[in-house]
Design a protein around this motif. Structure first.
Motif, PDB file in Angstrom:
ATOM      1  N   VAL A 123      26.301 -13.724 -15.544  1.00 22.90           N
ATOM      2  CA  VAL A 123      27.156 -13.033 -14.713  1.00 22.90           C
ATOM      3  C   VAL A 123      28.608 -13.075 -15.194  1.00 22.90           C
ATOM      4  CG1 VAL A 123      27.989 -12.822 -12.417  1.00 22.90           C
ATOM      5  CG2 VAL A 123      25.635 -13.520 -12.663  1.00 22.90           C
ATOM      6  N   SER A 124      29.110 -14.210 -15.716  1.00 23.40           N
ATOM      7  CA  SER A 124      30.298 -13.998 -16.161  1.00 23.40           C
ATOM      8  C   SER A 124      30.739 -14.715 -17.385  1.00 23.40           C
ATOM      9  CB  SER A 124      31.201 -14.857 -15.023  1.00 23.40           C
ATOM     10  OG  SER A 124      30.817 -16.318 -15.014  1.00 23.40           O
ATOM     11  N   GLY A 125      29.676 -15.383 -18.042  1.00 21.37           N
ATOM     12  CA  GLY A 125      29.982 -15.852 -19.361  1.00 21.37           C
ATOM     13  C   GLY A 125      29.814 -14.896 -20.660  1.00 21.37           C
ATOM     14  N   LYS A 126      30.536 -15.261 -21.672  1.00 16.62           N
ATOM     15  CA  LYS A 126      30.497 -14.302 -22.565  1.00 16.62           C
ATOM     16  C   LYS A 126      29.181 -14.359 -23.677  1.00 16.62           C
ATOM     17  CE  LYS A 126      33.454 -17.157 -25.486  1.00 16.62           C
ATOM     18  NZ  LYS A 126      34.654 -17.321 -26.199  1.00 16.62           N
ATOM     19  N   VAL A 127      28.715 -13.364 -24.231  1.00 16.90           N
ATOM     20  CA  VAL A 127      27.425 -13.379 -24.971  1.00 16.90           C
ATOM     21  C   VAL A 127      27.671 -13.056 -26.531  1.00 16.90           C
ATOM     22  CG1 VAL A 127      25.150 -12.506 -25.164  1.00 16.90           C
ATOM     23  CG2 VAL A 127      26.144 -12.928 -22.943  1.00 16.90           C
ATOM     24  N   GLY A 128      27.139 -14.024 -27.478  1.00 18.06           N
ATOM     25  CA  GLY A 128      27.184 -13.628 -28.613  1.00 18.06           C
ATOM     26  C   GLY A 128      26.069 -13.665 -29.445  1.00 18.06           C
ATOM     27  N   VAL A 129      25.578 -12.641 -30.128  1.00 20.36           N
ATOM     28  CA  VAL A 129      24.223 -12.657 -30.827  1.00 20.36           C
ATOM     29  C   VAL A 129      24.643 -12.621 -32.367  1.00 20.36           C
ATOM     30  CG1 VAL A 129      21.933 -11.378 -31.190  1.00 20.36           C
ATOM     31  CG2 VAL A 129      23.069 -11.503 -28.762  1.00 20.36           C
ATOM     32  N   GLU A 130      24.198 -13.357 -33.306  1.00 24.37           N
ATOM     33  CA  GLU A 130      24.327 -13.244 -34.643  1.00 24.37           C
ATOM     34  C   GLU A 130      23.449 -12.250 -35.223  1.00 24.37           C
ATOM     35  OE1 GLU A 130      24.009 -16.829 -36.929  1.00 24.37           O
ATOM     36  OE2 GLU A 130      23.500 -15.859 -38.526  1.00 24.37           O
ATOM     37  N   GLU A 131      22.206 -12.399 -35.209  1.00 27.91           N
ATOM     38  CA  GLU A 131      21.390 -11.170 -35.706  1.00 27.91           C
ATOM     39  C   GLU A 131      20.025 -11.086 -34.835  1.00 27.91           C
ATOM     40  OE1 GLU A 131      21.906  -9.254 -38.517  1.00 27.91           O
ATOM     41  OE2 GLU A 131      19.877  -8.169 -38.064  1.00 27.91           O
ATOM     42  N   CYS A 132      19.727  -9.854 -34.214  1.00 32.87           N
ATOM     43  CA  CYS A 132      18.452  -9.602 -33.571  1.00 32.87           C
ATOM     44  C   CYS A 132      17.632  -8.632 -34.430  1.00 32.87           C
ATOM     45  CB  CYS A 132      18.822  -9.006 -32.001  1.00 32.87           C
ATOM     46  SG  CYS A 132      17.366  -8.705 -31.153  1.00 32.87           S
ATOM     47  N   ARG A 133      16.603  -9.076 -34.700  1.00 35.78           N
ATOM     48  CA  ARG A 133      15.950  -8.015 -35.642  1.00 35.78           C
ATOM     49  C   ARG A 133      15.195  -6.928 -34.948  1.00 35.78           C
ATOM     50  NH1 ARG A 133      15.414 -13.118 -38.076  1.00 35.78           N
ATOM     51  NH2 ARG A 133      13.862 -13.879 -36.493  1.00 35.78           N
ATOM     52  N   GLY A 134      14.887  -7.243 -33.560  1.00 38.07           N
ATOM     53  CA  GLY A 134      14.038  -5.988 -32.784  1.00 38.07           C
ATOM     54  C   GLY A 134      15.157  -5.874 -31.849  1.00 38.07           C
ATOM     55  N   ARG A 135      14.760  -5.714 -30.307  1.00 37.43           N
ATOM     56  CA  ARG A 135      15.422  -5.151 -29.309  1.00 37.43           C
ATOM     57  C   ARG A 135      16.181  -6.093 -28.846  1.00 37.43           C
ATOM     58  NH1 ARG A 135      13.532  -2.022 -23.906  1.00 37.43           N
ATOM     59  NH2 ARG A 135      15.332  -0.840 -23.506  1.00 37.43           N
ATOM     60  N   CYS A 136      17.851  -5.885 -28.718  1.00 36.22           N
ATOM     61  CA  CYS A 136      18.634  -6.685 -28.142  1.00 36.22           C
ATOM     62  C   CYS A 136      19.052  -6.259 -26.637  1.00 36.22           C
ATOM     63  CB  CYS A 136      19.660  -6.817 -29.051  1.00 36.22           C
ATOM     64  SG  CYS A 136      21.214  -8.135 -28.537  1.00 36.22           S
ATOM     65  N   ARG A 137      18.741  -7.143 -25.538  1.00 36.62           N
ATOM     66  CA  ARG A 137      19.062  -6.558 -24.332  1.00 36.62           C
ATOM     67  C   ARG A 137      20.252  -7.522 -23.792  1.00 36.62           C
ATOM     68  NH1 ARG A 137      14.436  -3.487 -21.242  1.00 36.62           N
ATOM     69  NH2 ARG A 137      16.187  -3.166 -19.623  1.00 36.62           N
ATOM     70  N   VAL A 138      21.275  -7.010 -23.391  1.00 29.20           N
ATOM     71  CA  VAL A 138      22.152  -7.933 -22.819  1.00 29.20           C
ATOM     72  C   VAL A 138      23.113  -7.575 -21.557  1.00 29.20           C
ATOM     73  CG1 VAL A 138      24.230  -9.238 -23.439  1.00 29.20           C
ATOM     74  CG2 VAL A 138      22.585  -8.931 -25.017  1.00 29.20           C
ATOM     75  N   SER A 139      22.974  -8.199 -20.656  1.00 31.52           N
ATOM     76  CA  SER A 139      23.585  -7.879 -19.183  1.00 31.52           C
ATOM     77  C   SER A 139      24.699  -8.840 -18.958  1.00 31.52           C
ATOM     78  CB  SER A 139      22.541  -7.503 -18.146  1.00 31.52           C
ATOM     79  OG  SER A 139      23.256  -7.394 -17.156  1.00 31.52           O
ATOM     80  N   THR A 140      25.924  -8.669 -18.654  1.00 31.64           N
ATOM     81  CA  THR A 140      26.851  -9.322 -18.275  1.00 31.64           C
ATOM     82  C   THR A 140      27.768  -8.497 -17.319  1.00 31.64           C
ATOM     83  OG1 THR A 140      28.464 -10.975 -18.575  1.00 31.64           O
ATOM     84  CG2 THR A 140      28.291  -9.041 -20.231  1.00 31.64           C
ATOM     85  N   LYS A 141      28.309  -9.500 -16.439  1.00 31.63           N
ATOM     86  CA  LYS A 141      29.360  -8.797 -15.481  1.00 31.63           C
ATOM     87  C   LYS A 141      30.906  -8.719 -15.929  1.00 31.63           C
ATOM     88  CE  LYS A 141      29.926  -8.318 -10.409  1.00 31.63           C
ATOM     89  NZ  LYS A 141      29.555  -9.037  -9.022  1.00 31.63           N
ATOM     90  N   SER A 142      31.289  -9.854 -16.356  1.00 30.04           N
ATOM     91  CA  SER A 142      32.459  -9.981 -16.706  1.00 30.04           C
ATOM     92  C   SER A 142      33.014 -10.521 -18.108  1.00 30.04           C
ATOM     93  CB  SER A 142      33.587 -10.716 -15.867  1.00 30.04           C
ATOM     94  OG  SER A 142      33.093 -12.023 -15.563  1.00 30.04           O
ATOM     95  N   GLY A 143      31.789 -11.382 -18.763  1.00 31.15           N
ATOM     96  CA  GLY A 143      31.867 -11.715 -20.089  1.00 31.15           C
ATOM     97  C   GLY A 143      31.951 -10.638 -21.143  1.00 31.15           C
TER      98      GLY A 143
END
Lengths: 247, 175
Positions: A123-143
């Protein structure tokens, strides 16, 4: 009716920790407020180094349980392991190379190394992805969302900034007020919708996009128009800038 | 003086919806367009509610809906999405709804519903992204194989504020 069935009873080792000496079909864990650090490496077992203990379930899943409701967990597992993690407020860090990864958190940040498929939400944290070989789904509210590389991406944020340095295939981004920056390889359609966030799309030099704009703002493009890739953008009040990247 | 009746308990699907970005939309486009957006949502919702379903209450730009049947709740949730997408195409404006569905029990308080399962449904919608329909394990179990047009992608056990046990959540998506 309202919750998961209680896990089968199991006694933790007196000092926590523990090893399940086989490769799991999946690794699952849930914590209330502690952080979770998983390290995938060249090994065939699951080692709980801190905060909990491992239980092998009948279907081959290894469930890591915390010794206290708010324990911080540190676990080592084989490279390529599929993981499912739920936390309330603790951060989640995945180091190494994983399979399919699903993480849900109320307010913790999420950071992953290399994964096959990612499904991440906070909901409020930040998200970091180095490498996603396939589908990358991310949902956040304020991060904020930062993806260094992805095969495909489906990202949504309300007020957080979204940045994808490189996406090989299709990408969809939805934001309310967060700005969006996409480095697209031009091999799949690009769709970005925002209410007030600015939108920047960078394409490889020489790629000629077919730009569709269904919002109320004029699109600024420095690319030669064509039909190499569809770029569909909609925004109520944010700026839109489409142009060639540095290559 | 007649004895007070105990509150009636009902069992069914509790659905929370939320229009994503409504506050920003209102700030950008003004009250009149915001009101028109709410009116469009109301019109679409009334059009997708089956018999046995009702709007329990409006929550600003969100809604609390009740369905006797969980499968009907999911069908209506996707119909609501499609209706809003159609509206967005016509207006050219980004418009998304997010939905949380939980099957359980609630007590009637007048026209309102209260109870733990109502609180769970409210927490589920908090975790949904724009355009998503998230459902609890109880909802998926209730629907079972009655909706072959949908599949359920597991998000895992999720710890929610104020809810003592983790709730296993799924994303409902067209099959």
């Amino acid at each position: 009716m309202t919750s998961m069935a209680p896990p089968p009873p199991a006694l933790p080792p007196p000092s926590g920790g523990g090893v399940v000496s086989r490769r799991p079909t999946q690794l699952r864990t849930t914590t209330a407020s502690g952080s979770v650090k998983l390290t995938a490496e060249d090994r065939t077992d699951v080692l709980v180094e801190k905060g909990g203990y491992a239980v092998l379930l009948d279907d081959g899943t290894v469930e890591v349980r915390t010794t206290k409701r708010s324990s911080s967990l540190e676990v080592r597992c084989p490279s390529g392991t599929d993981v499912v993690i739920g936390t309330a407020s603790g951060g989640v860090e995945l180091v190494g190379d994983f399979g399919t990864v699903s993480v849900s958190s109320a307010s913790g940040s999420i950071r992953t190394g290399r994964v096959d498929v990612a499904d991440l939400r906070t909901v409020s944290g930040k998200v970091g992805v180095e490498e996603c070989r396939g589908r990358c789904r991310v949902s956040t509210k304020s991060g904020t969302i930062t993806v260094t590389g992805a095969g495909e991406a489906d990202l949504s944020s309300v007020s957080g900034r979204v940045q994808i340095e490189r996406v090989d295939g299709a990408v969809v981004v939805r934001t309310v007020s967060g700005s969006t920056t996409i480095g697209a390889a031009g091999a799949g359609p690009v769709g970005v919708q925002s209410i007030s966030g600015s939108i920047v799309v960078r394409l490889p030099p020489g790629v000629r996009p077919s730009i569709r704009s269904s919002g109320r703002r004029r699109v600024t493009s420095t690319c030669e128009p064509g039909d190499d890739v569809v770029v569909d953008v909609a925004t109520v009040s944010g700026s839109v800038d489409i142009g060639p990247g540095s290559g | 003086m007649p004895a007070e009746q105990p509150p009636a308990e009902v069992c069914g699907a509790i659905v929370f919806t939320d229009l994503v970005g409504f506050t920003e939309f209102t700030a950008q486009r003004g009250d009149a367009e915001a009101l028109a957006l709410i009116a469009a949502q109301d019109r679409i919702v009334q059009g997708v509610l089956p018999a046995g379903a009702r709007v329990v209450k409006e929550l600003g730009d969100g809604l609390l809906l009740w369905f006797d049947d969980a499968a009907e709740a999911l069908r209506a949730s996707f119909d609501l999405h499609r209706g809003l997408e159609s509206e967005a195409r016509q207006t050219g404006l980004p418009m998304w709804v997010r939905v949380g569905v939980h099957h359980g029990h609630a007590l009637r308080r007048g026209e309102d519903l209260v109870g733990h399962d109502v609180n769970v449904a409210a927490r589920i919608v908090d975790l949904a992204g724009p355009g998503e329909v998230l459902v609890s394990e109880a909802t998926r179990a209730e629907v079972r194989d009655r909706l072959p047009e949908l599949c359920f992608e597991e998000l895992g056990p999720v710890v929610m504020k104020g809810i003592p046990q983790p709730i296993r959540l799924f994303r409902a998506v067209p099959a």
